[in-house]
Design a protein around this motif. Structure first.
Motif, short mmCIF file in Angstrom:
data_model
loop_
_atom_site.label_atom_id
_atom_site.label_comp_id
_atom_site.label_asym_id
_atom_site.label_seq_id
_atom_site.Cartn_x
_atom_site.Cartn_y
_atom_site.Cartn_z
N GLY A 24 0.81 -1.21 0.00
CA GLY A 24 0.00 0.00 0.00
C GLY A 24 0.84 1.26 0.00
N GLY A 25 2.08 1.15 0.47
CA GLY A 25 2.96 2.32 0.44
C GLY A 25 3.48 2.55 -0.97
N ALA A 26 3.91 3.77 -1.26
CA ALA A 26 4.49 4.05 -2.59
C ALA A 26 5.86 3.36 -2.66
CB ALA A 26 4.62 5.54 -2.79
N ILE A 27 6.09 2.68 -3.77
CA ILE A 27 7.33 1.89 -3.89
C ILE A 27 8.56 2.76 -3.63
CG2 ILE A 27 8.71 0.43 -5.44
CD1 ILE A 27 6.15 -0.09 -7.04
N GLU B 30 -7.37 9.36 -15.58
CA GLU B 30 -6.95 10.47 -16.45
C GLU B 30 -5.47 10.81 -16.24
OE1 GLU B 30 -8.68 12.68 -18.71
OE2 GLU B 30 -10.00 10.94 -18.74
N LEU B 31 -5.08 10.88 -14.96
CA LEU B 31 -3.69 11.24 -14.65
C LEU B 31 -2.71 10.15 -15.11
CD1 LEU B 31 -4.10 12.83 -11.09
CD2 LEU B 31 -3.78 14.00 -13.26
N CYS B 32 -3.10 8.90 -14.87
CA CYS B 32 -2.22 7.79 -15.27
C CYS B 32 -2.08 7.74 -16.79
CB CYS B 32 -2.77 6.45 -14.79
SG CYS B 32 -2.73 6.32 -13.04
N GLN B 33 -3.19 7.97 -17.48
CA GLN B 33 -3.15 7.97 -18.94
C GLN B 33 -2.21 9.06 -19.44
OE1 GLN B 33 -4.81 5.41 -20.40
NE2 GLN B 33 -3.53 6.00 -22.13
N ALA B 34 -2.31 10.23 -18.77
CA ALA B 34 -1.45 11.35 -19.16
C ALA B 34 0.02 11.00 -18.93
CB ALA B 34 -1.83 12.59 -18.38
N VAL B 35 0.29 10.33 -17.81
CA VAL B 35 1.68 9.92 -17.51
C VAL B 35 2.15 8.94 -18.59
CG1 VAL B 35 3.11 8.56 -15.92
CG2 VAL B 35 1.61 10.34 -15.01
N GLN B 36 1.31 7.98 -18.92
CA GLN B 36 1.70 6.97 -19.92
C GLN B 36 1.89 7.59 -21.31
OE1 GLN B 36 -0.86 3.53 -19.92
NE2 GLN B 36 0.19 2.65 -18.16
N ASP B 37 1.05 8.57 -21.63
CA ASP B 37 1.08 9.14 -22.98
C ASP B 37 2.16 10.21 -23.15
OD1 ASP B 37 -1.03 7.53 -23.55
OD2 ASP B 37 -2.57 9.10 -23.45
N SER B 38 2.78 10.63 -22.04
CA SER B 38 3.72 11.75 -22.14
C SER B 38 5.14 11.27 -22.36
CB SER B 38 3.66 12.61 -20.87
OG SER B 38 2.38 13.20 -20.76
N HIS B 60 4.60 9.78 -7.91
CA HIS B 60 4.86 8.36 -7.66
C HIS B 60 4.51 7.50 -8.88
CE1 HIS B 60 6.16 8.63 -3.55
NE2 HIS B 60 5.17 9.44 -3.29
N GLN B 61 3.47 7.89 -9.60
CA GLN B 61 3.12 7.14 -10.82
C GLN B 61 4.24 7.27 -11.86
OE1 GLN B 61 0.09 5.10 -9.67
NE2 GLN B 61 0.32 5.16 -11.88
N ALA B 62 4.78 8.49 -11.99
CA ALA B 62 5.88 8.70 -12.94
C ALA B 62 7.09 7.88 -12.52
CB ALA B 62 6.22 10.19 -13.01
N LEU B 63 7.37 7.86 -11.21
CA LEU B 63 8.50 7.06 -10.72
C LEU B 63 8.27 5.58 -10.99
CD1 LEU B 63 9.35 8.90 -7.38
CD2 LEU B 63 11.00 8.34 -9.18
N ALA B 64 7.02 5.13 -10.77
CA ALA B 64 6.73 3.71 -11.00
C ALA B 64 6.83 3.36 -12.49
CB ALA B 64 5.34 3.37 -10.46
N GLU B 65 6.49 4.31 -13.32
CA GLU B 65 6.52 4.09 -14.78
C GLU B 65 7.96 3.95 -15.29
OE1 GLU B 65 4.19 3.43 -18.07
OE2 GLU B 65 3.37 3.98 -16.13
N GLY B 66 8.86 4.70 -14.68
CA GLY B 66 10.25 4.61 -15.13
C GLY B 66 11.17 5.39 -14.19
N PRO B 67 11.53 4.77 -13.06
CA PRO B 67 12.32 5.51 -12.07
C PRO B 67 13.67 5.98 -12.61
CG PRO B 67 12.20 3.16 -11.50
CD PRO B 67 11.25 3.39 -12.62
#
Lengths: 116, 116
Positions: A24-27, B30-38, B60-67
């Motif tokens: 649940g925490g952010a990685i 919406e935010l995740c899609q924007a992160v993925q599409d950017s 955190h989503q951006a970090l998870a997508e590609g730290p």
């Protein structure tokens, strides 16, 4: 390696991502917190480590936390010299192919104790 | 900052939450899609950013997508060193207080172009 370090008589406490992070925490937060809370940072560098972005992220976070802190212990396994991360080139590493299993782990344990 | 990046001759296309998200869609989707599409993720970190959970969620989503993807560009404004997110500590950031306005934005524009 973790079992070796945690078993008696060494009884060191390790943070292992999949085992010790908080669901649940952010990685990134979990990993950064672990880096901040740890006395030493052991980087077991294998071809898999180099392909895993979270592993390299932790390496960079540890470097950002203390590049010359003597807290980073790199271990290399099944790695050619050209694959070894250039960012760690200035630090002495333990080559697990030359110090297989217990011998390498013992060296790691001694290093951790010595730096305490 | 967005006007600067979108205006000619730079003409970059930005996703700005309140302007570009789709009413009726789930905020997180919406935010995740924007992160993925950017192509790049520009994080303008201010005290308000740190207090807004959707902003830190995107971070955190951006970090998870590609730290370690080199796609995250942090900018800091009106922030003390202790306020800066530990999760971004290993990434070079643009300090807008040292590179005010156009100078900082130009650096950002150059970085985006360089990483294309």
């Amino acid at each position: 390696m973790v079992s070796f370090l945690e078993d008696s008589p060494r009884s060191l406490r390790c943070f292992l991502r999949q085992r010790d992070d908080c669901p649940g925490g952010a990685i990134s937060t979990e990993l950064c917190q672990a880096v901040q809370d740890s006395h030493m940072w052991v980087l077991l560098i294998t071809p898999n480590f180099l392909e895993d972005e979270w592993c390299t992220y932790v390496m960079h976070q540890a470097l950002a936390e203390g590049p010359m802190s003597n807290r980073i212990i790199p271990l290399a396994q099944n790695l050619s010299l050209s694959q070894y991360p250039k960012e760690l080139k200035s630090l002495i590493f333990i080559d697990l192919n030359r110090n297989p299993d217990i011998r390498g782990y013992n060296r790691l344990n001694q290093t951790v104790l010595h730096c305490k």
